[in-house]
Enzyme design. Structure first.
Site, mmCIF file in Angstrom:
data_model
loop_
_atom_site.group_PDB
_atom_site.id
_atom_site.type_symbol
_atom_site.label_atom_id
_atom_site.label_comp_id
_atom_site.label_asym_id
_atom_site.label_seq_id
_atom_site.Cartn_x
_atom_site.Cartn_y
_atom_site.Cartn_z
ATOM 1 N N SER A 1 0.867 -1.183 0.000
ATOM 2 C CA SER A 1 0.000 0.000 0.000
ATOM 3 C C SER A 1 0.900 1.228 0.000
ATOM 4 O O SER A 1 2.106 1.128 0.272
ATOM 5 C CB SER A 1 -0.851 -0.017 1.282
ATOM 6 O OG SER A 1 -1.380 1.259 1.552
ATOM 7 N N TYR B 1 -3.012 -0.570 10.302
ATOM 8 C CA TYR B 1 -2.918 -0.841 8.860
ATOM 9 C C TYR B 1 -1.546 -0.410 8.336
ATOM 10 O O TYR B 1 -0.881 -1.156 7.609
ATOM 11 C CB TYR B 1 -4.038 -0.089 8.131
ATOM 12 C CG TYR B 1 -4.118 -0.392 6.646
ATOM 13 C CD1 TYR B 1 -4.780 -1.527 6.167
ATOM 14 C CD2 TYR B 1 -3.542 0.466 5.707
ATOM 15 C CE1 TYR B 1 -4.850 -1.803 4.807
ATOM 16 C CE2 TYR B 1 -3.613 0.195 4.347
ATOM 17 C CZ TYR B 1 -4.276 -0.938 3.898
ATOM 18 O OH TYR B 1 -4.347 -1.204 2.550
HETATM 19 P P1 NAP Z 1 -11.955 -5.423 0.052
HETATM 20 O O1 NAP Z 1 -12.788 -5.074 -1.133
HETATM 21 O O2 NAP Z 1 -12.441 -5.106 1.402
HETATM 22 O O3 NAP Z 1 -11.614 -6.994 -0.043
HETATM 23 C C1 NAP Z 1 -10.902 -7.625 0.991
HETATM 24 C C2 NAP Z 1 -10.809 -9.113 0.684
HETATM 25 O O4 NAP Z 1 -10.096 -9.742 1.757
HETATM 26 C C3 NAP Z 1 -12.157 -9.771 0.579
HETATM 27 O O5 NAP Z 1 -12.135 -10.740 -0.447
HETATM 28 C C4 NAP Z 1 -12.310 -10.455 1.931
HETATM 29 O O6 NAP Z 1 -13.133 -11.581 1.825
HETATM 30 C C5 NAP Z 1 -10.858 -10.860 2.227
HETATM 31 N N1 NAP Z 1 -10.621 -11.075 3.656
HETATM 32 C C6 NAP Z 1 -10.646 -10.151 4.648
HETATM 33 N N2 NAP Z 1 -10.410 -10.729 5.837
HETATM 34 C C7 NAP Z 1 -10.207 -12.055 5.608
HETATM 35 C C8 NAP Z 1 -9.932 -13.174 6.434
HETATM 36 N N3 NAP Z 1 -9.816 -13.066 7.769
HETATM 37 N N4 NAP Z 1 -9.809 -14.395 5.866
HETATM 38 C C9 NAP Z 1 -9.950 -14.549 4.512
HETATM 39 N N5 NAP Z 1 -10.205 -13.501 3.681
HETATM 40 C C10 NAP Z 1 -10.343 -12.276 4.215
HETATM 41 O O7 NAP Z 1 -10.523 -4.748 -0.044
HETATM 42 P P2 NAP Z 1 -9.590 -4.376 -1.310
HETATM 43 O O8 NAP Z 1 -9.586 -2.916 -1.409
HETATM 44 O O9 NAP Z 1 -9.920 -5.223 -2.478
HETATM 45 O O10 NAP Z 1 -8.186 -4.801 -0.702
HETATM 46 C C11 NAP Z 1 -7.437 -5.909 -1.177
HETATM 47 C C12 NAP Z 1 -5.984 -5.722 -0.756
HETATM 48 O O11 NAP Z 1 -5.485 -4.526 -1.359
HETATM 49 C C13 NAP Z 1 -5.795 -5.526 0.750
HETATM 50 O O12 NAP Z 1 -4.603 -6.141 1.152
HETATM 51 C C14 NAP Z 1 -5.676 -4.026 0.888
HETATM 52 O O13 NAP Z 1 -4.973 -3.667 2.045
HETATM 53 C C15 NAP Z 1 -4.934 -3.688 -0.378
HETATM 54 N N6 NAP Z 1 -5.025 -2.289 -0.780
HETATM 55 C C16 NAP Z 1 -6.208 -1.732 -1.140
HETATM 56 C C17 NAP Z 1 -6.242 -0.396 -1.544
HETATM 57 C C18 NAP Z 1 -7.506 0.289 -2.000
HETATM 58 O O14 NAP Z 1 -7.459 1.498 -2.289
HETATM 59 N N7 NAP Z 1 -8.627 -0.382 -2.079
HETATM 60 C C19 NAP Z 1 -5.066 0.359 -1.550
HETATM 61 C C20 NAP Z 1 -3.878 -0.244 -1.166
HETATM 62 C C21 NAP Z 1 -3.866 -1.570 -0.795
HETATM 63 P P3 NAP Z 1 -14.252 -11.987 2.917
HETATM 64 O O15 NAP Z 1 -14.783 -10.736 3.537
HETATM 65 O O16 NAP Z 1 -15.232 -12.746 2.087
HETATM 66 O O17 NAP Z 1 -13.513 -12.852 3.888
#
Ligand code: NAP
Length: 253
Positions: free
Chosen positions: A145, A158
């Site tokens: 990130s 985070y």
């Molecule tokens: P999101 O839409 O909230 O998706 C998160 C995913 O993680 C979901 O598939 C969720 O599935 C899974 N998850 C969460 N807790 C879990 C657990 N205990 N066991 C198994 N699966 C779990 O978030 P996103 O934005 O796509 O983020 C994906 C990655 O990108 C993360 O690492 C995040 O930190 C990173 N990121 C995102 C952004 C952004 O702007 N969105 C920026 C930088 C980095 P379930 O809820 O079905 O378990």
């Protein structure tokens, strides 16, 4: 030919966080590039399954909570017994909690670190052991990130976890290179997913974020997938311990 080096035909990829957002789009893209996918999440992954089967690839939904004991072993076991092998691991599952530094509880701190960092360590360790024991090469892709580099506000656990993900990426790369295992990270900027919905719903925060992004807009999860296919493929064979920033220019400001 150069495009052949991006092909994932015949590969099997484990993608955590494949139920929605960034993990889901990466899983679909790897499938479009030719890989069969084992998707990991706590919830159902029907949408991901349909999209992957629609491009003619196989999808195995593994419904586990990555904070549970032995979750990583379970994911690897199910993947190998279904597909016969695993070649690629994408650690995309993650959570965020927003509050003042002084208000975070120990439990909240632990929970964010467990999903965002400890699960990445455990998944990667189990996967790397499997590759080494079976004398297979492989690729590990972690999702960092901007908070792997910056402090941010209201998200202390985070930030700590994402600094850790970058350190873990580098440490693993150093030790696993001799086995033919590449470990790299993707550094997304601000992307439109459920994780960032609260920021986009706050007009003041939203505007401040947009003002700092040279491209002046949020990223769409699909826009990260080219980097993922590259890092999963032969095209990136000489790259390890490194990262690709996809942020609309945020880091250049
Ligand atoms: P999101 O839409 O909230 O998706 C998160 C995913 O993680 C979901 O598939 C969720 O599935 C899974 N998850 C969460 N807790 C879990 C657990 N205990 N066991 C198994 N699966 C779990 O978030 P996103 O934005 O796509 O983020 C994906 C990655 O990108 C993360 O690492 C995040 O930190 C990173 N990121 C995102 C952004 C952004 O702007 N969105 C920026 C930088 C980095 P379930 O809820 O079905 O378990």
């Amino acid at each position: 030919m150069i495009l052949d080096k991006f092909s994932l035909a015949g590969k099997v990829a484990i993608v955590t966080g494949a139920s929605r957002g960034i993990g889901q789009k990466i899983a679909i893209a790897l499938a479009e590039a030719g890989a069969d996918i084992a998707g990991v999440a706590r919830s159902q992954q029907e949408e991901t399954k349909q999209a992957i089967e629609a491009v003619g690839r196989k999808f195995l939904a593994i419904q586990v909570d990555l904070t549970e004991k032995k979750a990583a072993e379970e994911v690897l076991k199910q993947t190998v017994s279904y597909f016969g092998k695993a070649d690629i691991l994408v650690n995309a599952a993650g959570i965020i909690l927003r509050k003042n530094f002084i208000d975070f509880t120990e439990e909240e701190f632990d929970m964010v670190l467990k999903v965002n960092l400890k699960a990445v360590f455990l998944m990667s360790q189990v996967f790397a052991r499997y590759l080494i024991e079976n004398q297979r090469k492989g690729k590990i892709i972690n999702i960092g990130s901007l908070l792997s580099f910056q402090g941010g506000i209201l998200i202390t656990p985070y930030t700590v976890s994402k600094h850790g993900v970058l350190g873990l990426t580098r440490a693993m790369a150093n030790e696993l290179a001799k086995y033919g295992i590449n470990v790299n990270a993707i550094i997304p900027g601000y992307f439109e997913t459920e994780m960032t919905a609260a920021l986009r719903a706050d007009p003041e925060r939203n505007q401040k974020i947009l003002d700092r992004i040279p491209m002046g807009r949020w990223g769409k999860p699909e826009e990260l997938t080219g980097a993922a296919v590259f890092l999963a493929s032969e095209a990136s064979d000489y790259m390890t311990g490194s990262y690709i920033i996809v942020d609309g220019g945020w880091m250049s400001r």
